[in-house]
Design a protein around this motif. Structure first.
Motif, mmCIF file in Angstrom:
data_model
loop_
_atom_site.group_PDB
_atom_site.id
_atom_site.type_symbol
_atom_site.label_atom_id
_atom_site.label_comp_id
_atom_site.label_asym_id
_atom_site.label_seq_id
_atom_site.Cartn_x
_atom_site.Cartn_y
_atom_site.Cartn_z
ATOM 1 N N LEU A 1 0.040 38.708 25.299
ATOM 2 C CA LEU A 1 0.948 39.850 25.344
ATOM 3 C C LEU A 1 0.772 40.571 26.665
ATOM 4 O O LEU A 1 -0.347 40.617 27.204
ATOM 5 N N GLU B 1 11.986 36.950 21.199
ATOM 6 C CA GLU B 1 11.423 38.085 20.471
ATOM 7 C C GLU B 1 10.009 37.773 20.012
ATOM 8 O O GLU B 1 9.665 36.613 19.750
ATOM 9 N N LEU B 2 9.214 38.823 19.893
ATOM 10 C CA LEU B 2 7.853 38.685 19.414
ATOM 11 C C LEU B 2 7.873 38.594 17.896
ATOM 12 O O LEU B 2 8.416 39.464 17.218
ATOM 13 N N ARG C 1 1.589 39.014 16.372
ATOM 14 C CA ARG C 1 0.554 39.127 17.380
ATOM 15 C C ARG C 1 -0.789 39.350 16.681
ATOM 16 O O ARG C 1 -0.874 39.839 15.563
ATOM 17 N N GLY D 1 0.164 36.151 21.003
ATOM 18 C CA GLY D 1 1.342 36.310 20.174
ATOM 19 C C GLY D 1 2.154 35.042 20.062
ATOM 20 O O GLY D 1 2.055 34.145 20.909
ATOM 21 N N TRP D 2 2.929 34.965 19.008
ATOM 22 C CA TRP D 2 3.955 33.944 18.842
ATOM 23 C C TRP D 2 5.310 34.620 19.052
ATOM 24 O O TRP D 2 5.586 35.677 18.462
ATOM 25 N N PHE D 3 6.118 33.989 19.876
ATOM 26 C CA PHE D 3 7.454 34.457 20.176
ATOM 27 C C PHE D 3 8.441 33.375 19.743
ATOM 28 O O PHE D 3 8.068 32.225 19.575
ATOM 29 N N CYS E 1 3.929 30.369 22.261
ATOM 30 C CA CYS E 1 2.776 31.256 22.196
ATOM 31 C C CYS E 1 2.533 31.801 23.601
ATOM 32 O O CYS E 1 2.910 31.188 24.601
ATOM 33 N N GLY F 1 3.693 39.059 27.295
ATOM 34 C CA GLY F 1 4.533 37.873 27.264
ATOM 35 C C GLY F 1 4.493 37.147 28.592
ATOM 36 O O GLY F 1 4.742 37.745 29.626
#
Length: 113
Positions: A98, A46-47, A50, A35-37, A95, A100
């Protein structure tokens, strides 16, 4: 040792585009949900998007249709193409796997109006 290195951030005017990259090591990238947060100043992380190992994607509502997450399983690289950027997209982007963590140093994205 897990290493996540984000790059590609910068300053851009509203409406512009950036493509972020995340090179990874020490994780089973091919099977990981990635994922990118993002974390804006004074706000919680925050996400944003994904992608599963099979390529299924999901996005934060506010970026849907503007951002595209993708992955290169051969080279263990995660991407985020960001188009039609808005000032509210300004944040440090990270990145990770998940749900996180672990976290790299992130890359700053600044969008001016």
């Amino acid at each position: 040792q897990v290493q996540l290195v984000e790059s590609g951030g910068g300053w851009v005017q509203a409406g512009g585009s950036l493509k972020l990259s995340c090179t990874t090591a020490g994780i089973n990238f091919r099977t990981a949900v990635m994922g990118w947060f993002r974390q804006a100043s004074g706000k919680q992380r925050e996400l944003v998007a994904r992608i599963t190992n099979g390529g299924s994607t999901a996005y934060l509502y506010s970026v849907k249709g503007r951002f595209t997450i993708s992955r290169d399983n051969a080279n263990n690289i995660l991407y985020l193409q960001m188009n039609s950027l808005k000032p509210e997209d300004t944040a440090v982007y990270y990145c990770s796997t998940l749900p996180g963590g672990p976290w790299g140093q992130g890359t700053q994205v600044t969008v001016s109006s």
